[in-house]
Design a protein around this motif. Structure first.
Motif, PDB file in Angstrom:
ATOM      1  N   ASP A   1       0.867  -1.178   0.000  1.00  0.00           N
ATOM      2  CA  ASP A   1       0.000   0.000   0.000  1.00  0.00           C
ATOM      3  C   ASP A   1       0.903   1.227   0.000  1.00  0.00           C
ATOM      4  O   ASP A   1       1.490   1.581   1.022  1.00  0.00           O
ATOM      5  CB  ASP A   1      -0.901  -0.029   1.243  1.00  0.00           C
TER       6      ASP A   1
ATOM      7  N   TYR B   1      -3.854  11.342  -4.985  1.00  0.00           N
ATOM      8  CA  TYR B   1      -3.991  12.731  -4.530  1.00  0.00           C
ATOM      9  C   TYR B   1      -3.037  13.124  -3.410  1.00  0.00           C
ATOM     10  O   TYR B   1      -3.040  14.267  -2.974  1.00  0.00           O
ATOM     11  CB  TYR B   1      -5.429  12.999  -4.075  1.00  0.00           C
ATOM     12  N   LYS B   2      -2.237  12.183  -2.904  1.00  0.00           N
ATOM     13  CA  LYS B   2      -1.300  12.533  -1.833  1.00  0.00           C
ATOM     14  C   LYS B   2       0.008  12.989  -2.490  1.00  0.00           C
ATOM     15  O   LYS B   2       0.023  14.038  -3.112  1.00  0.00           O
ATOM     16  CB  LYS B   2      -1.135  11.351  -0.873  1.00  0.00           C
TER      17      LYS B   2
HETATM   18  C1  PLP Z   1      -4.717   7.513   2.651  1.00  0.00           C
HETATM   19  C2  PLP Z   1      -4.536   6.064   2.695  1.00  0.00           C
HETATM   20  C3  PLP Z   1      -5.410   5.181   2.031  1.00  0.00           C
HETATM   21  C4  PLP Z   1      -6.628   5.626   1.279  1.00  0.00           C
HETATM   22  O1  PLP Z   1      -7.413   6.535   1.862  1.00  0.00           O
HETATM   23  P1  PLP Z   1      -8.757   7.159   1.233  1.00  0.00           P
HETATM   24  O2  PLP Z   1      -8.983   8.253   2.206  1.00  0.00           O
HETATM   25  O3  PLP Z   1      -9.779   6.108   1.262  1.00  0.00           O
HETATM   26  O4  PLP Z   1      -8.452   7.632  -0.158  1.00  0.00           O
HETATM   27  C5  PLP Z   1      -5.120   3.839   2.050  1.00  0.00           C
HETATM   28  N1  PLP Z   1      -4.028   3.368   2.665  1.00  0.00           N
HETATM   29  C6  PLP Z   1      -3.173   4.184   3.326  1.00  0.00           C
HETATM   30  C7  PLP Z   1      -1.971   3.602   3.965  1.00  0.00           C
HETATM   31  C8  PLP Z   1      -3.405   5.558   3.366  1.00  0.00           C
HETATM   32  O5  PLP Z   1      -2.568   6.341   4.021  1.00  0.00           O
END
Ligand code: PLP
Length: 428
Positions: A209, A237-238
């Motif tokens: 992930d 988007y991150k």
């Molecule tokens: C941000 C994140 C996600 C996905 O988050 P959504 O808010 O559903 O888009 C999945 N796994 C990790 C490790 C994250 O930090």
């Protein structure tokens, strides 16, 4: 007014501010907020004008269930073009053969992966939430925690790094069907090869992930989960700095087919085509050489911010960071995460309270703060700005620890932050 007309005049032409001033004002105020504050929430970023345009485009009007070349609705040729573009770019960027670009969010991408590879009740080995894992990796309150047997590995107490020995032991004892590497507040490079060996021995799939560090992988500032992972997922988007949503990547055709079938028709109907258009543009931007400079700068900036906070006596978990984010452990300072993040918010520095490994506090309180540099770096902040922000954070937290009224301090720092951000304008 003629109440027999179907549309208000200007339906296709009037601006939001004319049609719905209340909603428009909230959006305007949000733009001002985004301009003014120092955005250190690790999961945020500023998209380009191009991504904004694609995501706000008329693609929102099109319904197309299915995948390019096999749709349930006619008139999908342009949708197909965009989705193929997004898929090709994702595969080039991450060096893999298959991509599904339809998941509406990162959590839905993870849910689809669980459903594609597992049966309810199967065992999953993932990182504990307080060690840096994610809700969608099996938290008790999440569907993944309710439907699957979750076994968690943690981090070592002495250095805050993944306890690989513990993970290996658990993999051998518990024989999970899926092992997840990656989390939302773990700041160090992960040994993908070691996880692959662990998964192979246990007969498990390996999911990486990379929701947070995908942009660094794309920009060649971080190791790539491939060829080690069976499946990888990312949010777009991150650190990828683009449209909101998730993508799923793999190299194995059988796995890819199962994932496609699980996303649609298993999980979703029509995808957000405006989101897919945004993802195509996002991934195109990430393929450009400038994106490598960006990714390198994000890593340098996280190191600069960590160093400043540690200079001031704050405990950064693992003693630093290799990625886009870092975690401050506030235990021993007399502060909790909620109180500290609220005060920083009033000082114009936006971050989030976050559990730290072994956190005794509730999730609504926590003993930590998480900071990320992806958004600030997009704005143009470099080491110098992040060092300064590190000292400002320490000044505000030090003030809070005295127990005195911090309102004057907070507004003084908000003014400093506003001066800083004004030098790095966003959106014209
Ligand atoms: C941000 C994140 C996600 C996905 O988050 P959504 O808010 O559903 O888009 C999945 N796994 C990790 C490790 C994250 O930090």
């Amino acid at each position: 007014m003629d109440d027999t007309s179907i549309l208000h005049s200007g339906y296709f032409t009037s601006a939001l501010s004319e049609v719905d001033p209340e909603a428009a004002q909230a959006i305007d105020a949000e733009l001002t907020r985004q301009r003014d504050v120092a955005e250190l929430i690790a999961s945020e970023n500023y998209v380009s004008q191009a991504v904004l345009e694609a995501q706000g485009s008329i693609m929102t009007n099109k319904s197309t269930e299915g995948y390019p070349g096999s749709r349930y609705h006619s008139g999908a040729e342009n949708a197909d073009r965009l989705e193929k573009l997004a898929i090709e770019r994702a595969c080039t960027l991450f060096g893999c053969r298959f991509a599904n670009v339809q998941p509406h969010s990162g959590s839905q991408a993870n849910d689809a992966i669980f459903m594609a590879l597992l049966n309810p009740g199967d065992t999953v080995l993932s990182m504990a939430l307080d060690a840096g894992g994610h809700l969608s990796h099996g938290a008790a309150v999440n569907i993944t925690g309710k439907w699957f047997e979750i076994v968690s590995y943690g981090v070592k107490q002495e250095d805050g790094r993944i306890d690989y020995d513990q993970a290996e032991r658990l993999a051998e004892e518990q024989r999970p069907r899926l092992i997840i590497a990656g989390g939302s507040s773990y700041s160090r490079t992960i040994d993908f090869e070691r996880f692959q060996t662990m998964a192979d021995k246990a007969g498990a799939y390996l999911l990486v992930d990379m929701a947070h560090f995908a942009g660094l992988v794309a920009g060649k500032a971080h190791p790539n989960p491939f060829p080690h992972a069976d499946v990888a997922m990312a949010t777009t988007y991150k650190s990828l700095r683009g449209a909101r949503g998730g993508i799923i990547l793999s190299n194995d055709e059988k796995i890819a087919r199962r994932i496609d079938a699980t996303v649609f028709p298993g999980f979703q109907g029509t995808p957000y085509l405006q989101g897919i258009a945004g993802k195509a543009v996002t991934l195109g931007e990430a393929l450009k050489p400038e994106f490598r400079t960006y990714a390198r700068q994000v890593v340098a900036n996280t190191k600069a911010l960590s160093a400043a906070l540690m200079d001031r006596g704050y405990h950064v978990v693992t003693g630093g960071s290799d990625t886009t984010l870092l975690l401050v452990d506030l235990r021993g300072t007399g502060l909790t995460g909620n109180v500290a993040s609220d005060s920083l918010d009033r000082a114009g520095i936006t971050c989030n309270k976050n559990a730290v490994p072994g956190d005794p506090e509730k999730p609504t309180v926590t003993s930590g703060l998480r900071f990320g540099t992806s958004a600030g770096t997009t704005r143009g902040f470099r080491e110098e700005e992040f060092q300064r922000l590190g000292h400002w954070i320490a000044d505000v937290l030090d003030g809070l620890r005295t127990g005195n009224d911090t309102a004057p301090l907070e507004s003084a720092y908000y003014a400093k932050v506003r001066d800083l951000t004004a030098r790095f304008p966003i959106y014209g």
